[in-house]
Write an enzyme that holds these catalytic residues in place. Structure first.
Site, PDB file in Angstrom:
ATOM      1  N   GLU A  36      -1.136  23.982 -10.819  1.00 44.62           N
ATOM      2  CA  GLU A  36      -2.206  24.586 -10.118  1.00 44.62           C
ATOM      3  C   GLU A  36      -2.950  23.574  -9.192  1.00 44.62           C
ATOM      4  O   GLU A  36      -3.290  22.519  -9.682  1.00 44.62           O
ATOM      5  CB  GLU A  36      -3.134  25.177 -11.202  1.00 44.62           C
ATOM      6  N   GLY A  42      -6.692  30.410 -13.539  1.00 45.10           N
ATOM      7  CA  GLY A  42      -7.164  31.930 -13.153  1.00 45.10           C
ATOM      8  C   GLY A  42      -7.359  32.368 -11.732  1.00 45.10           C
ATOM      9  O   GLY A  42      -7.290  33.680 -11.463  1.00 45.10           O
ATOM     10  N   GLY A 183     -14.172  45.142   8.833  1.00 40.58           N
ATOM     11  CA  GLY A 183     -13.091  45.724   7.868  1.00 40.58           C
ATOM     12  C   GLY A 183     -13.701  46.939   6.785  1.00 40.58           C
ATOM     13  O   GLY A 183     -14.544  46.499   5.948  1.00 40.58           O
ATOM     14  N   ASP A 206     -14.792  48.919  11.535  1.00 44.31           N
ATOM     15  CA  ASP A 206     -13.164  49.147  11.367  1.00 44.31           C
ATOM     16  C   ASP A 206     -12.732  49.767  12.690  1.00 44.31           C
ATOM     17  O   ASP A 206     -13.140  50.569  13.329  1.00 44.31           O
ATOM     18  CB  ASP A 206     -12.874  49.775  10.051  1.00 44.31           C
ATOM     19  N   ASP A 314       1.156  38.531  -5.553  1.00 42.08           N
ATOM     20  CA  ASP A 314       0.700  38.866  -4.303  1.00 42.08           C
ATOM     21  C   ASP A 314       1.876  38.440  -3.298  1.00 42.08           C
ATOM     22  O   ASP A 314       2.007  38.954  -2.165  1.00 42.08           O
ATOM     23  CB  ASP A 314      -0.613  38.209  -4.054  1.00 42.08           C
ATOM     24  N   HIS A 447     -15.564  66.493 -25.680  1.00 38.77           N
ATOM     25  CA  HIS A 447     -16.517  67.037 -25.008  1.00 38.77           C
ATOM     26  C   HIS A 447     -18.011  66.842 -25.622  1.00 38.77           C
ATOM     27  O   HIS A 447     -18.453  66.705 -26.638  1.00 38.77           O
ATOM     28  CB  HIS A 447     -16.445  68.522 -24.983  1.00 38.77           C
TER      29      HIS A 447
END
Length: 470
Positions: A36, A42, A183, A206, A314, A447
């Site tokens: 890392e 993380g 954006g 946008d 990703d 409910h």
């Protein structure tokens, strides 16, 4: 010095996908090394993404709900935000999880190396720290989990303290009186939710004709009605010029129907998407294939074209979501350990933690049309939900289910409203289990709860609804 082992699995990147892969590898008895670049485990999600943003969104939504109490005759005479305390509380949340990850890595016997990895060959890495050579590392298998980074717009002066990415915005450098967000996606609208509650006046631009392109238009219209008095959303709008001046940022915009105008903002937040972080890895040099969008190509076992190198999270493409990466990390570790497992989910759920929240999963209505599926929509409006009315969240709430008409099986769903993200998992599970409308409608839900809107929507599909005129 070269660390050699023919049983070593090296994981590059300690975000949710990476640390999950490392923990699972270790649990399966593999010699595991986690590399890392940053001091804490993380990744973006924990340190400058999911966790800090959700911490601040919790505060934001609590502020909004406190203000809502005025309709019940309850009001508070003063309202004060101590930014220093807020930032410290957010940091404490991150630190707790940083410690937990480090503790679990240590208990599992995982070797954590702080540095940057670069492939030298299919079985060897070079470790660098501050661009200085540290060591070589030989491995049997490698998992790439380096995550993503914010897209930057070339014409903006990022050296200015008045131009932010989501990382800077989450550190709350100050609360701008007027904030421009470039954006209209999930990140931009979540940031708008936070800063509006802290007191900023928000403009969102946008260049597309709609926000949330992955969500059905009827749901988006509910959302736009909910936020119309909070944010100024300017669609089909281009930024022509940005100039820093003493008291802010002068921005010239060109709006399709209203033309050009120049507006002064205290700060600009850029949230136009993310791209994979692959630059320093050297994967092209060793022949790892990427697609035309810059993501690493993988198969259903997360293998790249090089059989001992895997990729998760990703870097593998859309959807770029932590929970997708977590599941991929587990699968990659299990495949390396010799299990015949595959990453082949029916659905990957999505949530925008805005106010109201929007959550969707599976094949939504616009997808069903494109795929020529014979489908049926069943929508239960929250204005007929006792719990939504009692919780003052009925006006902008709706549960929408999409069924395959031929099989009656649930294929997708969209929920807009308070805690939509918490409600969505039942729909995802139902799709994974192959449930039809009757399975859901005959399952007794408590409910009054918001969860029963799911079974009531299924009753609409079945024609058995009693809570509305059938």
């Amino acid at each position: 010095m070269c660390d050699k082992s023919n049983k070593t699995v090296v994981i590059i990147g300690a975000g949710p996908a990476g640390y999950t892969a490392a923990f699972r590898c270790s649990d399966l008895g593999l010699n595991t090394i986690l590399i890392e670049n940053y001091c804490n485990l993380g990744g973006v999600c924990l340190n400058v993404g999911c966790i800090p943003s959700k911490s601040l969104l919790y505060v934001s939504k609590t502020i909004n709900q406190i203000k809502e109490l005025s309709i019940c005759g309850i009001s508070f005479s003063s309202f004060d935000i101590n930014i220093k305390k807020l930032i410290n509380w957010k940091k404490e949340n991150i630190s707790k999880l940083n410690f937990a990850l480090s503790h679990m890595a240590k208990k599992r016997g995982i070797k954590v190396i702080n540095g940057v990895a670069k492939f030298k060959s299919e079985n060897e890495l070079v470790i660098l720290k501050n661009d200085v050579y540290v060591s070589n590392l030989e491995f049997k298998n490698a998992i790439i989990a380096t995550g993503s980074k914010s897209v930057k717009l070339a014409f903006l002066p990022y050296e200015s303290k008045k131009v932010w990415t989501s990382t800077e915005a989450l550190s709350i450098p100050y609360i701008p009186k007027k904030l421009l967000i470039i954006g209209g996606g999930v990140i931009g609208l979540e940031m708008a939710t936070i800063y509006h509650s802290l007191g900023s006046k928000i403009d969102i631009t946008d260049n597309h004709s709609h926000i949330f392109p992955s969500v059905d238009n009827d749901v988006i219209q509910i959302f736009l009605n909910a936020i119309k008095n909070k944010f100024n959303v300017m669609l089909e709008t281009n930024i022509l010029d940005v100039k820093e001046v003493e008291n802010g940022m002068l921005v010239t915009i060109d709006q399709k129907e209203k033309g050009k105008k120049t507006i002064l903002y205290d700060a600009i937040l850029v949230a136009v998407g993310r791209v994979p972080s692959l630059g320093s890895l050297g994967i092209k040099e060793i022949g790892v294939k990427i697609n035309n969008k810059g993501f690493i190509k993988v198969n259903e076992q997360l293998k790249t074209n090089i059989k001992n190198i895997y990729a998760v999270g990703d870097v593998t493409g859309q959807p770029m979501l932590a929970h997708k990466g977590i599941h991929q990390g587990k699968i990659a570790a299990e495949v390396i350990a010799g299990k015949e497992h595959f990453f082949d989910p029916e659905v990957v759920p999505n949530v925008a933690y805005t106010e109201p929240e929007i959550a969707w999963t599976g094949i939504i209505e616009k997808d069903a049309k494109k795929l020529n599926i014979n489908y049926k929509v069943a929508t239960f409006p929250w204005i007929a939900s006792g719990r939504a009315i009692a919780s003052n969240c009925s006006l902008f709430g709706s549960t929408k289910l999409i069924f395959n008409k031929d099989t009656k099986r649930l294929i997708g769903g969209v929920i807009i409203g308070r805690n939509a993200g918490e409600l969505l998992s039942e729909i995802s599970l139902a799709i994974e289990m192959g449930c039809d409308a009757q399975d859901i409608s005959l399952t007794i839900h408590p409910h009054p709860t918001l969860s029963e809107t799911i079974s009531l929507a299924a009753e609409i599909c079945e024609g058995t609804i009693t809570d509305l005129i059938n």
